[in-house]
Design an enzyme around this catalytic site. Sequence first.
Site, mmCIF file in Angstrom:
data_model
loop_
_atom_site.group_PDB
_atom_site.id
_atom_site.type_symbol
_atom_site.label_atom_id
_atom_site.label_comp_id
_atom_site.label_asym_id
_atom_site.label_seq_id
_atom_site.Cartn_x
_atom_site.Cartn_y
_atom_site.Cartn_z
ATOM 1 N N ARG A 106 0.971 -1.140 -0.114
ATOM 2 C CA ARG A 106 0.018 0.217 0.354
ATOM 3 C C ARG A 106 0.480 1.312 -0.036
ATOM 4 O O ARG A 106 0.384 2.329 -0.871
ATOM 5 C CB ARG A 106 -0.537 0.136 1.187
ATOM 6 N N THR A 107 1.528 1.421 0.853
ATOM 7 C CA THR A 107 2.261 2.490 0.998
ATOM 8 C C THR A 107 2.988 2.677 -0.390
ATOM 9 O O THR A 107 3.297 3.979 -0.766
ATOM 10 C CB THR A 107 3.356 2.502 2.065
ATOM 11 N N LYS A 154 25.693 -4.567 -2.429
ATOM 12 C CA LYS A 154 26.997 -4.962 -2.171
ATOM 13 C C LYS A 154 27.236 -4.532 -0.980
ATOM 14 O O LYS A 154 29.126 -3.837 -1.351
ATOM 15 C CB LYS A 154 27.228 -3.375 -3.493
ATOM 16 N N HIS A 159 5.694 6.496 11.237
ATOM 17 C CA HIS A 159 4.920 6.048 10.350
ATOM 18 C C HIS A 159 4.582 7.290 9.817
ATOM 19 O O HIS A 159 2.908 7.260 9.503
ATOM 20 C CB HIS A 159 4.155 4.734 9.791
HETATM 21 C C1 NCD Z 1 1.695 -0.541 8.900
HETATM 22 C C2 NCD Z 1 2.714 -0.682 8.216
HETATM 23 O O1 NCD Z 1 3.653 -0.926 7.593
HETATM 24 O O2 NCD Z 1 3.854 0.100 9.583
HETATM 25 N N1 NCD Z 1 1.005 -0.238 7.257
HETATM 26 C C3 NCD Z 1 1.243 0.414 6.218
HETATM 27 O O3 NCD Z 1 1.857 1.248 6.102
HETATM 28 N N2 NCD Z 1 0.069 0.534 5.283
HETATM 29 C C4 NCD Z 1 0.520 -0.950 9.508
HETATM 30 C C5 NCD Z 1 1.736 -2.643 9.338
HETATM 31 O O4 NCD Z 1 2.170 -3.602 8.685
HETATM 32 O O5 NCD Z 1 0.940 -4.325 9.892
#
Ligand code: NCD
Length: 357
Positions: free
Chosen positions: A53-54, A82, A131
């Site tokens: 998703r991200t 490397k 995040h």
């Molecule tokens: C989250 C992450 O990567 O921390 N997902 C995301 O960015 N959509 C949550 C997760 O991985 O549980």
Amino acid sequence: MSFRNLIDFSDIPAKEWEEMCTLAADMKIHPHRYVSACAGKVLATLFYEPSTRTQLSFQTAMFRLGGSVIGFSDPNSSSVSKGETLRDTIKIVSTYADVVAMRNPVEGAAFAASLYCRVPLINAGDGGHLHPTQTMTDMYTIREEKGGCDGLSIGMCGDLLNGRTVHSLSKALSPHFGNTYYLISTDKLKMPGYATEMLSANGGKIIECRSLDECIALLDVLYMTRIQRERFSSESDYRSQAGIFVLDNEKLKKAKDDLIILHPLPKVDEISYEVDDDPRSKYFEQAENALYLRMALILTLTEKFPDRLPVKGEKYIFSGERYCKNPVCISNHEKYLPKIVKQKNERKYCGYCDRDV
Ligand code: NCD
């Protein structure tokens, strides 16, 4: 002062956050107005850790703004395999791109990278630490659904120890007033002390729960998370913590009609399939909002900071001293990094990973 790098949600001043929400809302209604807003610009997506998703939403965001994307989703296919340092990769990539989005499994990697990045850098997740673009989505969805982020009963459930989204969200909720936080986890996966301190900083009330049943009837917002399998040292450790908190229709019978259920996704088994059809489930809308917020962020940063700057990290003096006790802090992995200690009141903490030193 405007923010150039987004390492942490709190880098965004309140006024600019308002402007970004307005811009994202407009992008959602009138996407055609922005189709060439970033024409000629390049986004680099450097993903040292898997993501669907991200990564895809960052890339889609740039394409929808008329820009282009370079990058990798598997460090094994780049010079990283490397043995190239983070510093060298970032220095070079930031001579190619106009903005960089980076995800890295090591805590504090985003701040470290920002020292060597010549263009704005966006933290797309640094280990179990932060995040911020997920937090933008979470805060935006809560305010859209609840009219604001104050005076709410907010449950956070699942892996509160390893989940960076709940740590990032706790930091963002910290300045808000009148909230009660129900922290629902096992004893082993409890929210770390530094994150609970942030939640209680402005009078937030903390209630620890060992089951959803204890508090579901009281909640305005329920933020579910998955157990972070990849952060456990063994499969049996993971198994001992998995499948304990599962939200299903039976539990939801007790919940308020205007509860909203959020999840950063991907979800595994912590929400039963039937719950997807409940109108209180807002996680797919939340994921959609992320696209418009990332578009708004990319456009804001590339418009405000069109110039490539000299690398900032060279100004710091490298002491060679290892000072952070967090073994998963970047300062203990990339050995050239300068010692950076920050101080707030009495508390001294690592400038990369935020842990006390
Ligand atoms: C989250 C992450 O990567 O921390 N997902 C995301 O960015 N959509 C949550 C997760 O991985 O549980």
